[in-house]
Design an enzyme around this catalytic site. Structure first.
Site, PDB file in Angstrom:
ATOM      1  N   LYS A  76      17.528  19.342  12.847  1.00 15.89           N
ATOM      2  CA  LYS A  76      18.990  19.315  12.958  1.00 15.89           C
ATOM      3  C   LYS A  76      19.511  18.025  12.348  1.00 15.89           C
ATOM      4  CE  LYS A  76      22.655  20.064  16.441  1.00 15.89           C
ATOM      5  NZ  LYS A  76      22.950  20.215  17.876  1.00 15.89           N
TER       6      LYS A  76
ATOM      7  N   SER B  75      25.832  24.069  18.876  1.00 16.12           N
ATOM      8  CA  SER B  75      25.981  23.417  17.586  1.00 16.12           C
ATOM      9  C   SER B  75      24.724  23.500  16.714  1.00 16.12           C
ATOM     10  CB  SER B  75      26.359  21.955  17.799  1.00 16.12           C
ATOM     11  OG  SER B  75      25.315  21.267  18.474  1.00 16.12           O
TER      12      SER B  75
ATOM     13  N   SER C 207      23.770  23.628  23.221  1.00 18.68           N
ATOM     14  CA  SER C 207      23.669  23.709  21.762  1.00 18.68           C
ATOM     15  C   SER C 207      22.324  24.185  21.228  1.00 18.68           C
ATOM     16  CB  SER C 207      23.995  22.354  21.128  1.00 18.68           C
ATOM     17  OG  SER C 207      25.371  22.123  21.212  1.00 18.68           O
TER      18      SER C 207
END
Lengths: 563, 560
Positions: free
Chosen positions: A142, A217, A241
């Site tokens: 990420k 996210s 997330s």
């Protein structure tokens, strides 16, 4: 076009015969401590569950349904047996990435050194040296997790082109274990959002239906694993997330206990809630990644010194369990998560999953967490407050984008106005307000009190129950653009997950069923919540659940179409 | 003084955070400072000469009013590494050479507390007779400024590590003497900010983060001081304390010890406090004394003229050149720092064993030393001198342990030894003379083996070359026996002590070295050694170094 959905219940039953485990004997052998007698499930019991597990109308598409096997172990096995080279594996993934990426857009940056690093692994194999547990495994990271020499923007324009001078501890550990970072995955800016629509750069599509969001996210990381653009990936979970996109994309998502994995190198959103988590196509893969990244880190004072058990080896022997391997397990179904406001398809998938757990020997009880509904407002106050503080450092002075102005206040104002997106600005404003003199007690302090209540209610519930289960999200993946103008609706989607962050507990999301939508149905994930540092237990239960779930095939149509 | 002036502002930069045009306002401030320095060499010097009167006369005429003074002191700790990362801090390093991603506030970095900071804080808390918080925590204090990398300072807000203590002070004899006890409100741990370096043209500023993250202890006093000298002595006692404890070098010039003073004035008998004014930018205790007394006079004058409404809550800067305080910035309401608990750091939990161990390891503190010396029958002047510097005190104590007479040992240390140290710019730990030899010397004079004059001669040999009293006496005997050197030897001890004569020499040297003088006044105080050397040369080595340095010090500062 994907093949049409299988509609015949009688054909579905055929696949139940293929339930035994698919870990290759070579890898299983050295780890098997128990007798080699393999026990199968009682087929009738399982088929009974399968009839309930999901609507056959939208059942998975392929007859050769098998429980997911570990991609990590199979790569390792093929490297050790010299059947394939790491370069072959990397080539396969890179090729698929190139073909799928124009549709999915899960990566903000793709490494240029993947092949070189794979060749390095092959040299290591050739030399006969010990291979790390993740040798040749392609990992997506990420973008809010720092990688030395690779852009790390946190999905924000304000950090466009920023290359950190160091690796996050989790990334360093992955690399030390032989993993190859294939690239940086898309995300909502600084982790603030549930769709990746909040990314400063691009919107990622859900591989199950590219008109839908992958969740967020960590949407890029989830989509990338779902579309097999990488083997496993790292995400971060502040309010759901990791778990929400795992549910939307039909992959396994693990949010460890707060402090289990070092946050050093994770761009802080809400420091007291942030956790690095991981995605995999199977529970085993998630467990192997957790094994590697866990542990105390002297660069993170909030990382725990709690012992790290070998999460993965424990799972290897699960094929020796009895017909009711979860016998005696007390599972609490959180009442507040299966009521109003939750998609009926989601509820029925979760109830079916609960029945499956029951078939495995667990007892399911409904439990109530009275403070559950308070979690959402408390979360948004606390997370925004911490965010307003944590994001102060993005001022254009030392790194990142700086406005060209000749006055200090404009330097701050313009750099932040240009560099930060609307959702981030809104949360900074909310957080600044909540921490302001005169409002602190009414907001921040009160939210902390709620947090204490929530912790306590989870603790009480987990004293009576071994684990708690709930949906990971109240709905399946929704359309891109659907909730962009309705932030409250978007925030409401976090109701299932934020409480877990407030309590700091570990949670595992495992795909458990489908609801109607897209060409092949949309996946639904079951969230299993354990007490602090009970990842081992969660992974074991998740593994048994996944390996025994009938019709377990969470391969998105996009993948079938393109490969 | 320009450099130091900068530091003074920057250290307190948070107060600029909310105003507009921040950077440029500061640039102006630094320019005005530069111009003040330019004049300093010629015109201002004369004004200062006229202004400065005997010390007593400087005390403000406060009849009918009383001043209330409280002080916030920042002490920079000399830990090996910074408070929250492993960077070293060395004063004067090239800009941005002792920094890392953590103290630069890079994304993803986290603070890790240096345990020495807690240890030093506990030591100071104990030394200040404070109560310790067995569980305290860190908080974030938010403001934007380029020298603050993270946009917040890690500090302690509602639970400081130490609270409610006191400090005992003996006022200098020349200021009338007397013993005072001042309350300490709190001591807390925090991190320092970096500094800004302003370009010559003022068109841009550069950020130096070397100092960012250096550990500080902030000591807040009760508003217990009533005059400049009390405040200056409070600060001097803090300096002695941190030096005795070995937690800071306490150097004001380097900014290791910084004082912000709050002064208000009210009519005697009134219980309500007057409007509080904050003074910054004082680089020495004497500057503190003068700045506060000036400020008191200014406020008393306004009060007595019925213009107390003209006293604003503001921050004023002391300007050494003008010997006045000037408005730096008026307060624009209360700053909101949006404190909240630092989530990246666990609570600081002290155990009783840890505290007990530190408590037992505390050295004898200045106040205890003074009381002990006083009991020995030394004069207060001697007591204050000896207990002022922990190394001097150690030397004195060590010579007493060897049986030296306290009064005689004090005289030697305060007289010839101290003069030698000043002249050679050495600390007492760097000389070759040992406390044992000093006690031997004193004993030899006392029992008549040698005369005081020979004793002095031997002392200088011991200071410069080392050796033992015994061997030097034997050596001297030989020399005297040969009758070759006595005359020359004696001439070496014809020492000029006449201040007027030395003053003339100093004037001559200063006039001959205008460039160095300018540099000295610009802050390069190390040049004092150069001047002392020149004067000594001029006197052919005969000037009394003590007198020389006294006169030189005054002349260099342009004080009279």
């Amino acid at each position: 076009m994907p093949p049409p959905p299988v509609r015949s219940p009688s054909r579905l039953l055929l696949c139940h015969c293929r339930l035994p485990f698919h870990i290759s004997p070579q890898t299983r052998l050295p780890l098997s401590h128990n007798s080699s007698v393999r026990r199968r499930f009682h087929c009738s019991a399982v088929s009974a569950v399968s009839a309930l597990s999901s609507d056959p109308q939208i059942a998975p598409t392929d007859l050769t349904t098998t429980p997911p096997s570990s991609h990590i172990l199979s790569i390792r096995e093929s490297l050790l047996s010299r059947r394939r080279t790491a370069a072959d594996v990397a080539g396969e993934y890179l090729d698929r990435l190139r073909r799928t990426e124009p549709h999915i857009r899960s990566f903000l940056h793709v490494s240029e050194t993947t092949m070189r690093e794979a060749e390095e692994v092959d040299r290591l194999v050739a030399s006969g040296k010990d291979l790390g547990p993740l040798a040749g495994v392609l990992v997506g990271v990420k973008d809010n997790i720092c990688t030395a020499g690779m852009p790390s923007t946190g999905g924000s324009r304000i950090l466009e082109g920023y290359r950190p001078p160091f690796d996050a501890t989790a990334v360093r550990k992955l690399k030390e274990a032989g993993a190859i970072v294939i690239g940086k995955t898309n995300m909502d800016e600084f982790g603030m959002g549930s769709t990746t629509e909040g990314s400063g750069f691009q919107v990622t599509a859900n591989p199950w239906d590219i008109s839908r969001v992958p969740g967020g996210s960590s949407g890029g990381s989830a989509a990338a694993v779902s579309a097999k653009q990488c083997v496993v990936s790292l995400g971060s979970d502040t309010g759901g997330s990791v778990r929400q996109p795992a549910s939307f994309c039909g992959v396994v998502g693990l949010k460890p206990t707060y402090g289990r994995v070092s946050r050093f190198g994770l761009m802080a959103y809400a420091s007291s809630l942030d956790v690095i988590g991981c995605f995999g196509a199977s529970v085993i893969d998630s467990a192997i990644v957790l094994n590697v990244v866990s542990g105390h880190d002297r660069f993170d004072s909030t990382s725990s010194t709690h012992e790290v058990p070998d999460y993965a080896s424990f799972l290897m022997s699960t094929d020796h369990f009895e017909s009711t391997p979860l016998k005696g397990l007390k599972v609490g179904m959180i009442r507040e998560t299966i009521g109003d406001g939750v998609d009926v398809g989601v509820i029925s998938s979760i109830k079916a999953a609960a029945l499956h757990l029951e078939e495995l020997g667990a007892t399911i009880t409904e439990v109530s967490l009275p403070s559950f509904s308070l979690g959402l407002p408390a979360y948004y106050v606390l997370a925004s407050s911490e965010a307003s503080s944590n994001l102060s450092r993005y001022d254009g002075v030392r790194y990142g984008n700086r406005a060209t102005v000749d006055e200090l206040n404009s330097l701050y104002g313009d750099s932040r106005a240009d560099g930060l997106g609307p959702e981030v600005k809104m949360r900074i404003l909310m957080g600044t307000y909540a921490l302001s003199a005169g409002y602190y007690d009414a907001y921040y302090k009160r939210a902390q009190q709620v947090r204490t209540l929530i912790r306590k209610s989870f603790k009480d519930a987990l004293e009576k129950m071994d684990i708690l289960v709930s949906p990971a999200v109240p709905s399946p993946a929704y359309k891109i653009g659907e909730k962009v103008n309705d932030p409250l609706a978007m925030y409401a989607g976090d109701i299932m997950t934020v409480n877990v962050n407030l309590a700091g507990l570990p949670a595992l999301v495992v795909p458990c069923g489908f609801v109607e939508g897209g060409s092949a149905g949309l996946p639904v994930g079951l969230q299993m919540i354990g007490s602090s540092f009970s990842e081992e237990k969660l992974l074991r239960i998740g593994h048994i659940f996944e390996q025994t779930l009938p019709n377990y095939r969470f391969v998105p149509p996009l993948f079938l179409e393109l490969v | 003084m320009a450099l130091i002036f900068h530091r003074g502002i920057i250290a307190n930069s948070q107060f600029f955070s909310r105003s507009s045009g921040v950077l440029f306002r500061r640039l102006r401030a630094s320019r005005s400072c530069t111009s003040a320095r330019g004049e300093g060499t010629a015109n201002t010097l004369k004004e200062e000469l006229i202004q400065v009167a005997p010390k007593r006369a400087l005390e403000p005429n406060t009849h009918g009013f009383e001043a209330i003074i409280g002080i916030e002191t920042h002490v920079q700790l000399f830990t090996l590494t910074k408070a929250f990362c492993s960077c070293p801090y060395v004063y004067g390093s090239r800009p941005n050479t002792t920094i890392c991603p953590v103290c630069m506030g890079h994304p993803g970095t986290l603070p890790v507390l240096n345990s020495k900071v807690v240890e030093f804080a506990v030591k100071l808390g104990l030394a200040l007779n404070c109560g310790l918080s067995m569980t305290s925590k860190f908080d974030r204090k938010h403001y934007f400024y380029p020298d603050l990398p993270k946009g917040y300072q890690i500090s302690q807000f509602d639970i400081p590590i130490a609270t409610k203590g006191f400090i005992d002070v003996d006022l200098p004899v020349e200021f009338g003497g007397g013993h005072r006890r001042f309350g300490i409100t709190r001591v807390h741990m925090e991190e320092d900010a970096g500094k800004l370096l302003h370009s010559e043209t003022g068109s841009y500023s550069q950020v130096d983060l070397n100092r960012a993250g250096v550990p500080l202890l902030e000591i807040v006093s009760e508003p217990d001081m009533r005059s400049g000298i009390e405040a200056a002595e409070y600060a001097a006692e803090i300096q002695r304390l941190v030096r005795f404890l070995g937690i800071s070098n306490g150097n004001m010039q380097e900014g290791s010890l910084r004082c912000d003073v709050n002064v208000s004035v009210r009519p005697i008998g009134q219980s309500k406090f007057g409007t509080k004014v904050e003074i910054k930018n004082m680089n020495s205790f004497s500057a503190m004394n003068r700045a506060i007394d000036y400020e008191i006079s200014r406020q008393v004058l306004l009060h007595s003229q019925g213009q107390s409404d003209q006293i604003f809550q503001e921050t004023r800067l002391w300007e050494e050149g003008a010997q006045k305080t000037f408005t730096m910035r008026k307060k624009e309401g209360l700053a909101d720092y949006r404190y909240f608990p630092e989530p990246d750091l666990p609570e600081v939990v002290l155990t009783k064993e840890f505290v007990d161990k530190l408590c037992q390891g505390l050295p004898e503190l200045p106040e205890a030393k003074r009381r002990r010396y006083e009991k020995m029958g030394l004069t207060m002047q001697d007591v204050l001198f000896l207990a002022n510097d922990n190394h001097v005190a150690e030397f004195f104590d060590a010579s007493l342990e060897n049986g030296a007479d306290p009064k005689l040992a004090a005289n030697w240390i305060m007289g010839d030894i101290s003069a030698f140290l000043k002249n050679e710019r050495l600390s007492i730990t760097e000389i070759k003379l040992t406390p044992f030899e000093l006690s031997e010397l004193i004993a030899s004079i006392k029992n008549g083996t040698i005369s005081g004059k020979i004793g002095k001669e031997i002392l200088f040999e011991l200071l410069a070359k080392g050796g033992t009293v015994q061997s030097l006496i034997e050596e001297k005997d030989l020399v005297q026996a040969s009758l070759i050197f006595p005359v020359r030897k004696a001439s070496e001890f014809i020492i000029i002590v006449d201040p007027a004569a030395i003053e003339a020499l100093v004037d001559k040297v200063l006039a001959a070295n205008p460039k160095q003088l300018e540099q000295y006044r610009a802050g390069k105080t190390r040049l004092q050694g150069f001047f002392a050397g020149q004067v000594m040369k001029e006197s052919k080595g005969k000037a009394n170094p003590l007198v020389l340095n006294q006169i030189l010090g005054v002349k260099l500062k342009g004080e009279s």
